[in-house]
Design a protein around this motif. Sequence first.
Motif, mmCIF file in Angstrom:
data_model
loop_
_atom_site.group_PDB
_atom_site.id
_atom_site.type_symbol
_atom_site.label_atom_id
_atom_site.label_comp_id
_atom_site.label_asym_id
_atom_site.label_seq_id
_atom_site.Cartn_x
_atom_site.Cartn_y
_atom_site.Cartn_z
ATOM 1 N N ASP A 35 18.562 2.112 2.587
ATOM 2 C CA ASP A 35 17.920 1.069 3.386
ATOM 3 C C ASP A 35 17.380 0.010 2.428
ATOM 4 N N PRO A 36 17.983 -1.180 2.379
ATOM 5 C CA PRO A 36 17.555 -2.183 1.388
ATOM 6 C C PRO A 36 16.099 -2.599 1.553
ATOM 7 N N GLY A 37 15.574 -2.496 2.763
ATOM 8 C CA GLY A 37 14.184 -2.868 2.981
ATOM 9 C C GLY A 37 13.224 -2.007 2.188
ATOM 10 N N ASN A 38 13.553 -0.734 2.017
ATOM 11 C CA ASN A 38 12.676 0.160 1.265
ATOM 12 C C ASN A 38 12.587 -0.241 -0.202
ATOM 13 N N GLY A 39 13.716 -0.643 -0.761
ATOM 14 C CA GLY A 39 13.708 -1.081 -2.149
ATOM 15 C C GLY A 39 12.795 -2.275 -2.361
ATOM 16 N N TRP A 40 12.868 -3.237 -1.451
ATOM 17 C CA TRP A 40 12.006 -4.417 -1.560
ATOM 18 C C TRP A 40 10.540 -4.052 -1.364
ATOM 19 N N LEU A 41 10.283 -3.138 -0.442
ATOM 20 C CA LEU A 41 8.890 -2.726 -0.209
ATOM 21 C C LEU A 41 8.321 -2.008 -1.435
ATOM 22 N N LEU A 42 9.103 -1.126 -2.039
ATOM 23 C CA LEU A 42 8.622 -0.421 -3.228
ATOM 24 C C LEU A 42 8.426 -1.374 -4.397
ATOM 25 N N LEU A 43 9.320 -2.345 -4.495
ATOM 26 C CA LEU A 43 9.130 -3.387 -5.511
ATOM 27 C C LEU A 43 7.856 -4.170 -5.216
ATOM 28 N N GLY A 44 7.574 -4.361 -3.917
ATOM 29 C CA GLY A 44 6.356 -5.056 -3.521
ATOM 30 C C GLY A 44 5.102 -4.299 -3.908
ATOM 31 N N VAL A 45 5.158 -2.961 -3.868
ATOM 32 C CA VAL A 45 4.007 -2.169 -4.301
ATOM 33 C C VAL A 45 3.666 -2.486 -5.747
ATOM 34 N N VAL A 46 4.690 -2.472 -6.598
ATOM 35 C CA VAL A 46 4.479 -2.758 -8.018
ATOM 36 C C VAL A 46 4.005 -4.194 -8.219
ATOM 37 N N ALA A 73 7.679 11.541 -4.393
ATOM 38 C CA ALA A 73 8.366 11.255 -5.653
ATOM 39 C C ALA A 73 8.481 9.757 -5.904
ATOM 40 N N VAL A 74 8.946 9.014 -4.899
ATOM 41 C CA VAL A 74 9.134 7.577 -5.109
ATOM 42 C C VAL A 74 7.793 6.863 -5.226
ATOM 43 N N THR A 75 6.778 7.353 -4.510
ATOM 44 C CA THR A 75 5.463 6.732 -4.596
ATOM 45 C C THR A 75 4.823 6.986 -5.956
ATOM 46 N N LEU A 76 4.988 8.186 -6.470
ATOM 47 C CA LEU A 76 4.432 8.497 -7.787
ATOM 48 C C LEU A 76 5.073 7.632 -8.873
ATOM 49 N N VAL A 77 6.395 7.502 -8.819
ATOM 50 C CA VAL A 77 7.078 6.666 -9.812
ATOM 51 C C VAL A 77 6.621 5.214 -9.700
ATOM 52 N N THR A 78 6.592 4.706 -8.472
ATOM 53 C CA THR A 78 6.158 3.332 -8.246
ATOM 54 C C THR A 78 4.715 3.144 -8.681
ATOM 55 N N GLY A 79 3.874 4.119 -8.349
ATOM 56 C CA GLY A 79 2.465 4.027 -8.717
ATOM 57 C C GLY A 79 2.259 4.023 -10.220
ATOM 58 N N VAL A 80 3.006 4.850 -10.927
ATOM 59 C CA VAL A 80 2.881 4.892 -12.389
ATOM 60 C C VAL A 80 3.198 3.526 -12.999
ATOM 61 N N VAL A 81 4.274 2.906 -12.530
ATOM 62 C CA VAL A 81 4.657 1.586 -13.060
ATOM 63 C C VAL A 81 3.564 0.553 -12.769
ATOM 64 N N GLY A 82 3.088 0.521 -11.521
ATOM 65 C CA GLY A 82 2.077 -0.454 -11.148
ATOM 66 C C GLY A 82 0.759 -0.250 -11.862
#
Length: 263
Positions: free
Chosen positions: A20-31, A111-120
Motif C-alpha cells: 500500500d503506497p500510502g503506508n510508505g508515505w505515512l511512515l516517511l511522514g513520521v520520520v 517492527a515498522v514503528t520501531l524502525v521508523t522511531g529509531v530513525v526519527g
Amino acid sequence: MRSAGLKYAGRAEWVKLRTDPGNGWLLLGVVALTLAVGAAVAMTARCDALGCGEDATKLSLTGVMVGQVVVAIVAVLMVGNEYSTGMMHTTVAAVPRRLTVLFSKAAVLSAVTLVTGVVGVLGSLLVGGLVQPGRGFTEAHGYAPMSPADPETLRAAVGSVLYLALIGLLGLGIALIVRNSATAIGIVLGLLFFFPILTQVITDPDWQRLLQQIAPMTAGLSVQTTVGVDRLPIGPWEGLGVVALWATGALAAGGAMLRSRDV
C-alpha cells in the motif's frame, strides 16, 4: 503448526503493509515530522544563563509528540482499510485463528514503528546536538554535549521509540474495537490530547496530578525528561508503563471483539 501459521500471517501482513503506497508515505511522514519539529524547537530554544532550567534532550525530542499522530493513523488504517474494503473477510478466511491475525498485525506494526522511531529519534538527537550549543546549551551554562552514551539521554531515546510503538498498538486495538478508521482516529487522538487539556482546566492540584499520571501522552512522554525528574508526577519508566497498560487493554478488547464477531 501454530508457529507456522503465525509466520504465514505475519508475512501476509507485511505484504499488505508494504504494497500500500500510502503506508510508505505515512511512515516517511513520521520520520520527517519528528525531525522537522524537533529541529525547529532546537533551533529556537535558548539558554542564556547558568541554570536556565531547560531540558535540552526533551526539547530535541518534541517532534515525537507530532510523529505519534501519524503512527496512530498508520495503525488504525491497518485495520480500518480492511473493514472498509471487505478484505477482512479474506484475512480471516486465510487465517481462521483470530488471535493469530491480531498477533501478526501487532508484530508487523511494532517492527515498522520501531524502525521508523529509531530513525526519527536518533536524527532528532543528532540535530539537537549540532544546533543547541549555538543556542546557549553549553558546558558554561551547565549542559554537557548531548550523547546517546549518557544514561538519561539513552533512556529518553529508547523510551521515545517504545512510546511510538505503544501508541501504534493502542491505535490498532481501538480500530479493532470500532472497525471504522475515522472513529478510531478520533478516539486515539482524543485519548492523547484530551487529558492535557482537561489538566489545564481543572484547578485542584491533586486531580491535576492524578490526570497526569493516567493520561497516556503526559505519562508516556515523561520518559523523555532528563531535568527535574524528581518533580515529575510519575517516574519516566512508570509513565511508559501507563501507556503499555492502555495499549494492552485496547488490544485485549480488540482481540475479544475480533473473536466474538463474524467479522
